[in-house]
Design a protein around this motif. Structure first.
Motif, PDB file in Angstrom:
ATOM      1  N   THR A   1      67.347 -15.969 -47.101  1.00  0.00           N
ATOM      2  CA  THR A   1      67.148 -17.371 -47.462  1.00  0.00           C
ATOM      3  C   THR A   1      68.198 -18.223 -46.768  1.00  0.00           C
ATOM      4  N   GLU A   2      67.836 -19.462 -46.463  1.00  0.00           N
ATOM      5  CA  GLU A   2      68.737 -20.340 -45.727  1.00  0.00           C
ATOM      6  C   GLU A   2      69.711 -21.088 -46.623  1.00  0.00           C
ATOM      7  N   ASP A   3      69.543 -20.960 -47.938  1.00  0.00           N
ATOM      8  CA  ASP A   3      70.413 -21.712 -48.839  1.00  0.00           C
ATOM      9  C   ASP A   3      71.712 -20.994 -49.166  1.00  0.00           C
ATOM     10  N   GLY A   4      71.903 -19.816 -48.547  1.00  0.00           N
ATOM     11  CA  GLY A   4      73.147 -19.097 -48.764  1.00  0.00           C
ATOM     12  C   GLY A   4      73.223 -18.385 -50.090  1.00  0.00           C
ATOM     13  N   GLY A   5      72.103 -18.235 -50.767  1.00  0.00           N
ATOM     14  CA  GLY A   5      72.111 -17.585 -52.072  1.00  0.00           C
ATOM     15  C   GLY A   5      72.084 -16.074 -52.015  1.00  0.00           C
ATOM     16  N   GLY A   6      72.040 -15.506 -50.833  1.00  0.00           N
ATOM     17  CA  GLY A   6      72.057 -14.055 -50.695  1.00  0.00           C
ATOM     18  C   GLY A   6      70.749 -13.380 -51.043  1.00  0.00           C
ATOM     19  N   LEU A   7      69.674 -14.144 -51.107  1.00  0.00           N
ATOM     20  CA  LEU A   7      68.376 -13.559 -51.434  1.00  0.00           C
ATOM     21  C   LEU A   7      67.577 -13.281 -50.154  1.00  0.00           C
ATOM     22  N   TRP A   8      66.594 -12.418 -50.301  1.00  0.00           N
ATOM     23  CA  TRP A   8      65.680 -12.114 -49.220  1.00  0.00           C
ATOM     24  C   TRP A   8      64.336 -12.764 -49.494  1.00  0.00           C
TER      25      TRP A   8
ATOM     26  N   LYS B   1      66.645 -10.005 -54.690  1.00  0.00           N
ATOM     27  CA  LYS B   1      68.049  -9.686 -54.424  1.00  0.00           C
ATOM     28  C   LYS B   1      68.160  -8.561 -53.394  1.00  0.00           C
ATOM     29  N   ARG B   2      67.206  -7.648 -53.462  1.00  0.00           N
ATOM     30  CA  ARG B   2      67.264  -6.520 -52.529  1.00  0.00           C
ATOM     31  C   ARG B   2      65.856  -6.085 -52.169  1.00  0.00           C
ATOM     32  N   VAL B   3      65.744  -5.541 -50.951  1.00  0.00           N
ATOM     33  CA  VAL B   3      64.466  -5.097 -50.401  1.00  0.00           C
ATOM     34  C   VAL B   3      64.630  -3.669 -49.904  1.00  0.00           C
TER      35      VAL B   3
END
Length: 475
Positions: free
Chosen positions: A240-247, A259-261
């Motif tokens: 994600t481009e918002d820097g939230g550490g998500l995929w 959160k993880r893939v």
């Protein structure tokens, strides 16, 4: 081979050949747990074969598994798991000397032990959960035709016996890794009449319907809260481009954040994450199911499984056990090197919608040739009941790739099983979940080889071809 390895890996084809095991398809084949995709999940697993199912199962055994979403491009368990021959056979002796030379004796023993434990764990899980998958634990026999390979086999068996000594004399009880039996050429010829036979190697193995086993594990997971979404191909994966550490996982049905893939995509992995291009190289394998000849003892229900090993390759053979659908059918896979250029054009392809006609012709003739007069006349309905292809994944060093992708926090993978997923996937999935859950310590390193872990160095290796088909030498 460089050119074949760099062919861009595609998503699974929409119209694959019909696998013997998936005809008819299981009730779970087109299952979707919910009408729509969720917008978020704690974990997304891409792929619904034995790896994806085992990862989901192990995550669900934890105290806080969170929400788990599984995305499958086609039907459930429609990839390599649902298309292989169902052979739970390690053949560890064939690679053991090379592993000792390249990684040392402790690692070589780890690998051999993991392969046997994987078979035992799969068999035990099927029994414990009453998965009706035609489980048939039995011995196997490698029929060896090439003199050089026979000499290597004899030496390799001796090395395995030395590395895993038997019990008694204060020694721990044997666990099976070194338990091999050598058969003379005369003993093997009593069953297979070809004069070129050099000898045979017998050991413990087994067979099952990998498709039935895979969907059986998936069903258990769905009952425990897994959100399974078939017919949902992943078309994009990014942070994600918002820097939230998500995929962000994109599909035609919508985008899901997690959160993880987990990439449980084997030969298709580079189609999802380009860094694996040329690192996990697809290879199309081919299998045929044949009605037993009229002269076969026990109507074709053989006591053992077999492999037929020659100078550049091999076939494997499994007969369907008593009580199974089409009991006595002979399932024969392999024959890669019978195609032009030793099967070069089968590398890099993800097209399981067709078969290679040269390999097809060869496999159709194998049973009559190997069994000779014992085969008898073909069944009145014809010898071949079904033939199909499936896509495997191969790495430059011949080992699976398991762990977190370097530099990509939250992106995990377990893939590239070299055509031996039935003796690697289950334990690799168990190890991956331990890593994901923060259990990557000494206990894990005691049984899981470091050679299987994803590293920058392994991702930088150059693919030069299949390493598992031919025993390794010191040359």
């Amino acid at each position: 081979m460089d050119e074949r390895a760099q062919i861009p890996v595609s998503l699974p084809r929409a119209n694959p050949t019909v696998s013997y095991w998936q005809d008819p398809p299981d009730a779970l084949a087109d299952y979707c747990s919910t009408p729509d995709l969720p917008s978020t999940a704690d974990t997304i697993i891409i792929g619904s074969g034995i790896t994806g199912a085992a990862v989901a199962w192990n995550l669900l055994q934890g105290p806080n598994p969170g929400s788990i979403l599984m995305l499958e491009a086609r039907q459930a368990c429609s990839g390599a798991t649902g298309r292989n021959g169902g052979h739970t056979k390690a053949a560890s002796y064939r690679t053991f000397p090379h592993h000792v030379q390249s990684h040392g004796l402790p690692t070589a023993k780890q690998i051999a032990r993991l392969e046997l434990r994987n078979i035992q764990a799969v068999h035990a899980f099927a029994r414990a959960h009453a998965i009706a998958c035609d489980l048939n634990p039995c011995d196997t026999l490698d029929v060896i035709y090439d003199p050089a390979q026979w000499d290597q086999a004899v030496a390799a068996v001796a090395a395995m016996r030395d590395a895993f000594p038997g019990g008694g004399g204060g020694q721990p009880e044997p666990e099976g890794e070194g338990e091999y039996e050598l058969y003379s050429a005369e003993e093997v010829r009593a069953r297979f009449h070809e004069e070129k036979v050099q000898g045979g190697v017998g050991y413990f193995a087994g067979s099952l319907s990998a498709y039935k086993f895979g969907v059986g594990v998936l069903r258990l997971c769905v009952e425990r809260g897994l959100n399974l979404q078939t017919g949902t191909a992943v078309t994009g994966l990014s942070k994600t481009e918002d820097g939230g550490g998500l995929w962000e996982v994109k599909t035609a049905r919508g985008t899901v954040r997690a959160k993880r893939v987990v990439l449980a995509t084997n030969g298709y992995t580079a189609g999802i994450w380009k860094r694996f291009q040329g690192v996990v190289v697809p290879l199309r394998g081919q299998v045929t199911a044949q009605r037993p000849g009229r002269g076969m003892p026990g109507k074709g229900c053989l006591e053992r499984t077999y492999s037929f090993i020659y100078e550049k390759g091999y076939e494997y053979m499994v007969s369907r056990p008593e009580g199974s659908r089409f009991a006595g059918d002979i399932v024969m896979g392999g024959g890669l090197v019978r195609a032009p250029d030793d099967g070069l054009m089968e590398f890099g392809t993800t097209d399981d919608s067709t078969v290679n006609e040269e390999i097809s012709e060869y496999l159709r003739e194998t049973t009559g040739r190997y069994f000779g007069p014992d085969w008898g006349e073909d069944d009145p309905e014809g010898r071949v009941r079904s033939e199909w292809t499936g896509i495997m994944g191969f790495s430059p060093d011949g080992f699976p790739l398991v762990g977190e992708v370097p530099g990509e926090q939250g992106l995990w993978a377990s893939c590239s099983f070299q055509g031996h997923g039935m003796v690697l996937c289950w334990m690799c999935a168990r190890a991956l979940v331990e890593m994901m859950e923060g259990g990557d310590g000494e206990d894990l390193r005691e049984w899981f080889p470091d050679a299987f872990r994803i590293t920058e160095a392994r991702l930088a290796q150059r693919f030069q071809g299949r390493l598992d088909a031919i025993p390794k030498t010191d040359e």
